[in-house]
Motif scaffolding. Structure first.
Motif, mmCIF file in Angstrom:
data_model
loop_
_atom_site.group_PDB
_atom_site.id
_atom_site.type_symbol
_atom_site.label_atom_id
_atom_site.label_comp_id
_atom_site.label_asym_id
_atom_site.label_seq_id
_atom_site.Cartn_x
_atom_site.Cartn_y
_atom_site.Cartn_z
ATOM 1 N N GLY A 227 1.790 -43.014 23.215
ATOM 2 C CA GLY A 227 0.446 -42.997 22.656
ATOM 3 C C GLY A 227 0.428 -43.261 21.167
ATOM 4 N N LEU A 228 1.381 -42.682 20.445
ATOM 5 C CA LEU A 228 1.406 -42.835 18.988
ATOM 6 C C LEU A 228 1.803 -44.250 18.581
ATOM 7 C CD1 LEU A 228 3.003 -39.383 18.112
ATOM 8 C CD2 LEU A 228 0.601 -40.052 17.822
ATOM 9 N N TRP A 229 2.797 -44.838 19.273
ATOM 10 C CA TRP A 229 3.160 -46.216 18.952
ATOM 11 C C TRP A 229 2.017 -47.178 19.288
ATOM 12 C CZ3 TRP A 229 6.455 -47.357 15.541
ATOM 13 C CH2 TRP A 229 7.704 -46.743 15.436
ATOM 14 N N VAL B 30 -9.671 -45.723 16.479
ATOM 15 C CA VAL B 30 -8.745 -45.262 17.515
ATOM 16 C C VAL B 30 -8.674 -43.736 17.478
ATOM 17 C CG1 VAL B 30 -6.386 -45.365 18.406
ATOM 18 C CG2 VAL B 30 -7.401 -47.387 17.315
ATOM 19 N N VAL B 31 -8.856 -43.114 18.637
ATOM 20 C CA VAL B 31 -8.773 -41.656 18.784
ATOM 21 C C VAL B 31 -7.650 -41.328 19.752
ATOM 22 C CG1 VAL B 31 -9.948 -39.600 19.688
ATOM 23 C CG2 VAL B 31 -11.197 -41.228 18.249
ATOM 24 N N VAL B 32 -6.822 -40.335 19.401
ATOM 25 C CA VAL B 32 -5.754 -39.855 20.273
ATOM 26 C C VAL B 32 -6.036 -38.409 20.642
ATOM 27 C CG1 VAL B 32 -3.271 -39.435 20.513
ATOM 28 C CG2 VAL B 32 -4.078 -41.401 19.177
ATOM 29 N N LEU B 33 -5.920 -38.090 21.935
ATOM 30 C CA LEU B 33 -6.121 -36.726 22.434
ATOM 31 C C LEU B 33 -4.815 -36.189 23.002
ATOM 32 C CD1 LEU B 33 -9.410 -37.311 24.514
ATOM 33 C CD2 LEU B 33 -9.254 -36.451 22.156
ATOM 34 N N THR C 222 10.833 -50.205 10.686
ATOM 35 C CA THR C 222 9.464 -49.721 10.845
ATOM 36 C C THR C 222 9.354 -48.251 10.467
ATOM 37 O OG1 THR C 222 9.120 -51.307 12.646
ATOM 38 C CG2 THR C 222 7.520 -49.523 12.439
ATOM 39 N N LEU C 223 10.302 -47.438 10.915
ATOM 40 C CA LEU C 223 10.260 -46.010 10.576
ATOM 41 C C LEU C 223 10.424 -45.793 9.075
ATOM 42 C CD1 LEU C 223 12.337 -44.563 13.556
ATOM 43 C CD2 LEU C 223 9.865 -44.355 13.189
ATOM 44 N N ALA C 224 11.238 -46.634 8.434
ATOM 45 C CA ALA C 224 11.366 -46.532 6.977
ATOM 46 C C ALA C 224 10.035 -46.846 6.301
ATOM 47 C CB ALA C 224 12.461 -47.473 6.482
ATOM 48 N N ASP C 225 9.355 -47.892 6.766
ATOM 49 C CA ASP C 225 8.053 -48.242 6.207
ATOM 50 C C ASP C 225 7.029 -47.137 6.447
ATOM 51 O OD1 ASP C 225 9.082 -50.656 5.390
ATOM 52 O OD2 ASP C 225 8.278 -51.793 7.093
ATOM 53 N N MET C 226 7.139 -46.460 7.594
ATOM 54 C CA MET C 226 6.205 -45.389 7.945
ATOM 55 C C MET C 226 6.556 -44.059 7.274
ATOM 56 S SD MET C 226 6.035 -46.234 12.043
ATOM 57 C CE MET C 226 4.676 -45.164 12.522
ATOM 58 N N GLN C 227 7.697 -44.021 6.600
ATOM 59 C CA GLN C 227 8.183 -42.803 5.935
ATOM 60 C C GLN C 227 8.434 -41.676 6.949
ATOM 61 O OE1 GLN C 227 5.822 -41.791 2.394
ATOM 62 N NE2 GLN C 227 4.933 -43.855 2.497
ATOM 63 N N VAL C 228 9.003 -42.061 8.093
ATOM 64 C CA VAL C 228 9.335 -41.085 9.136
ATOM 65 C C VAL C 228 10.810 -40.729 9.013
ATOM 66 C CG1 VAL C 228 9.535 -40.691 11.620
ATOM 67 C CG2 VAL C 228 7.536 -41.892 10.698
ATOM 68 N N GLN C 229 11.096 -39.460 8.749
ATOM 69 C CA GLN C 229 12.461 -38.954 8.654
ATOM 70 C C GLN C 229 12.814 -38.257 9.974
ATOM 71 O OE1 GLN C 229 14.379 -39.570 5.967
ATOM 72 N NE2 GLN C 229 12.672 -40.623 4.963
ATOM 73 N N CYS C 230 13.823 -38.776 10.682
ATOM 74 C CA CYS C 230 14.132 -38.214 12.006
ATOM 75 C C CYS C 230 15.633 -38.214 12.298
ATOM 76 C CB CYS C 230 13.366 -38.970 13.090
ATOM 77 S SG CYS C 230 13.751 -40.740 13.162
ATOM 78 N N ASP C 231 16.462 -38.074 11.268
ATOM 79 C CA ASP C 231 17.922 -38.077 11.433
ATOM 80 C C ASP C 231 18.412 -39.350 12.114
ATOM 81 O OD1 ASP C 231 17.779 -35.555 10.343
ATOM 82 O OD2 ASP C 231 18.096 -34.498 12.233
ATOM 83 N N ALA D 86 2.145 -40.411 10.518
ATOM 84 C CA ALA D 86 2.022 -41.812 10.101
ATOM 85 C C ALA D 86 0.751 -42.454 10.658
ATOM 86 C CB ALA D 86 3.252 -42.600 10.540
ATOM 87 N N VAL D 87 0.441 -42.204 11.926
ATOM 88 C CA VAL D 87 -0.763 -42.826 12.491
ATOM 89 C C VAL D 87 -2.031 -42.255 11.863
ATOM 90 C CG1 VAL D 87 0.378 -43.393 14.679
ATOM 91 C CG2 VAL D 87 -0.933 -41.276 14.505
ATOM 92 N N GLU D 88 -1.987 -40.986 11.492
ATOM 93 C CA GLU D 88 -3.149 -40.423 10.798
ATOM 94 C C GLU D 88 -3.339 -41.093 9.440
ATOM 95 O OE1 GLU D 88 -4.044 -35.916 12.111
ATOM 96 O OE2 GLU D 88 -2.129 -36.168 11.066
ATOM 97 N N ARG D 89 -2.235 -41.362 8.743
ATOM 98 C CA ARG D 89 -2.340 -42.009 7.430
ATOM 99 C C ARG D 89 -2.926 -43.410 7.527
ATOM 100 N NH1 ARG D 89 2.798 -39.472 6.514
ATOM 101 N NH2 ARG D 89 3.902 -41.410 7.041
#
Length: 482
Positions: free
Chosen positions: A47-49, A63-66, A119-128, A206-209
């Motif tokens: 859903g998030l991707w 876009v709305v996510v539930l 993509t994760l670097a651009d999104m600033q997602v830190q996930c090991d 990231a999707v909220e931003r």
């Protein structure tokens, strides 16, 4: 003050929750009747991707996510943390193509790890995130070498080459992963290790931003054409995306085209430096062995072993979120729970770690598609869209399938809509249903017990005729299931 949502039951038992490094406080629930261009059910990876790529293709989309609980509470926050440049059924899809189309599709699939990294670097997602590749070993019994060779030939048949899969000799394999009796291994660069829950939580932020609205604690009660009702509100939207994976069956949205199965994992206490030097995995590779029990493991960022194997199935495809676990060492006798098999197998992998404490055990539910063919499907007439059915290999695949579905909806000229995993039209025209009970339950239970028996038999000294008989039976059942 907000309290953690109740449906994360079982998530708190996982290593990922305990090492997340942040509190999980749910976002606001949906309390009103609102309108959107697209409403997405489920704040997991799929859903998030999908939400992310919809906004990249058409930034003005509302876009709305539930989510019934919180982002990452389902399989996305509970898995083994393999982000693979591939997915279950990828060879089947590639075999439908030829020439340049096959080469392009293969490049898209195998390029997932590098695409995710950027993509994760651009999104600033830190996930090991660590791109160390994967080791697929033949070690615990001789028959694994033949099975590994068959897997190698399977991938070669659709154009995978030495860059994609490299055959390691016994000495090369042992240097990378020191398993008893290791005979050989396949190394693939197309795999990275991640912390699954950090990934899910990072994607949500990231999707909220980028302008997506995310409502948590908002379980869906009813889906009709153009409208989704939750327990306190509703969303009117011309396009509804079901990104619920195993939970999709609860709403009857995929006409039984996926089967809900469970995956179980264990995690150890951190290993010392000397222990890691004895084991290997110095390049942080993920690892597995050539067994029908579908083993999978990783070395975490804090130097633990996380390990899983083939899971279970409940009658009627019921979802499970909680799994009772008792801490123990790898050498402990069986305690009679579902984690005994994982502890036993990890102990066979690393007998030198007999006294290592197994500190965590948890599980989750995932969706298995018929013929092991996950899908991204959009029906313009009804406005319904579906994606999932990854069969436990969705960490990387969800990015590809979310992007594919977003293209089907918002960028129909994109190359991805021509791929064999992209479907346009009614779900019933493309997705094959699973049989009604009791056949799924009986088949799954038979395979579970037979494959576990085969593994135990092959790992010990037994008569050759007995081994041949069991292997033929297991081959037949595996072929029937696939």
């Amino acid at each position: 003050m907000n309290q953690p949502a109740q449906p994360i039951n079982g998530l708190t038992d996982s290593l990922w929750y305990c090492t997340l490094g942040e509190d999980i406080l749910p976002r606001q629930a949906l309390h009103d009747q609102i309108e959107a261009d697209v409403v997405i059910l489920g704040a997991g990876y799929s859903g998030l991707w999908t939400a992310w790529f919809l906004k990249q293709y058409q930034p003005d989309l509302h876009v709305v996510v539930l989510d019934a609980a919180v982002a990452g509470a389902g399989a996305s926050g509970r898995n083994g943390g393999w982000l693979i440049g591939g997915f279950g059924g990828d060879v089947g899809y590639l075999s439908m193509l030829a020439g340049e189309r096959r080469s392009r599709a293969k490049a898209i699939v195998t390029g997932l790890v590098n695409q995710a990294a950027s993509t994760l670097a651009d999104m600033q997602v830190q996930c090991d995130f660590y791109h160390g590749g994967n080791l697929y070993a033949a070690a615990r019994y001789p028959q694994q070498h033949q099975r590994m060779q068959q897997e190698y030939q399977h991938y070669q048949s659709v154009g995978f080459d030495e860059y994609d899969l490299r055959l390691l000799s016994a000495s090369e394999a042992r240097e990378a992963l020191n398993l008893p009796n290791i005979q050989a291994a396949l190394y693939s660069p197309h795999c990275a290790r991640v912390h699954p829950l950090k990934l899910a939580r990072g994607l949500a932020r990231a999707v909220e931003r980028c302008g997506v609205t995310l409502y948590e604690q908002s379980p869906v009660m009813q889906v009709t054409k153009g409208r989704v009702k939750t327990h306190r509100g509703s969303v009117k939207a011309p396009i509804i995306v079901s990104a619920l994976e195993a939970y999709q069956r609860l709403l009857g949205l995929d006409a039984n085209a996926t089967l809900t199965v469970q995956s179980l994992l264990i995690a150890t206490e951190p290993l010392q430096k000397q222990q890691w030097e004895n084991i290997g995995l110095s390049s942080q590779q993920t690892f597995a062995d050539a067994s029908r029990l579908i083993t999978y493991g990783q070395r975490t960022a804090d130097d633990r072993l996380v390990f899983g194997a083939r899971g279970g199935y409940r009658f009627g495809g019921k979802v499970r979120t909680s799994f009772a676990f008792t801490p123990r060492t790898l050498a402990s006798p069986p305690v009679g729970d579902e984690f005994d098999l994982r502890v036993h197998l990890l102990g066979e992998f690393f007998p030198q770690l007999a006294n290592l404490q197994v500190s965590h055990g948890w599980g989750g539910s995932l969706a298995l598609s018929r013929h092991f063919r996950p899908h991204a499907l959009f029906d313009p007439d009804s406005g319904m869209a579906l994606l999932g059915g990854y069969g436990g290999e969705g960490v990387g695949a969800s990015m590809l399938f979310g992007k594919t579905l977003a293209a089907l909806i918002a960028k129909p000229e994109d190359e991805l809509v021509t791929m064999p995993w992209a479907y346009k039209g009614k779900a019933s025209a493309w997705l094959r249903r699973w049989e009604s009970e009791p056949w799924p339950y009986l088949s799954y239970q038979c395979s579970k017990y037979l494959f576990e028996y085969e593994d135990r038999l092959l790992a010990k000294s037994s008569s050759d005729w007995q081994k041949r008989w069991v292997i033929r039976l297991a081959d037949g059942l595996e072929h029937l299931m696939s």
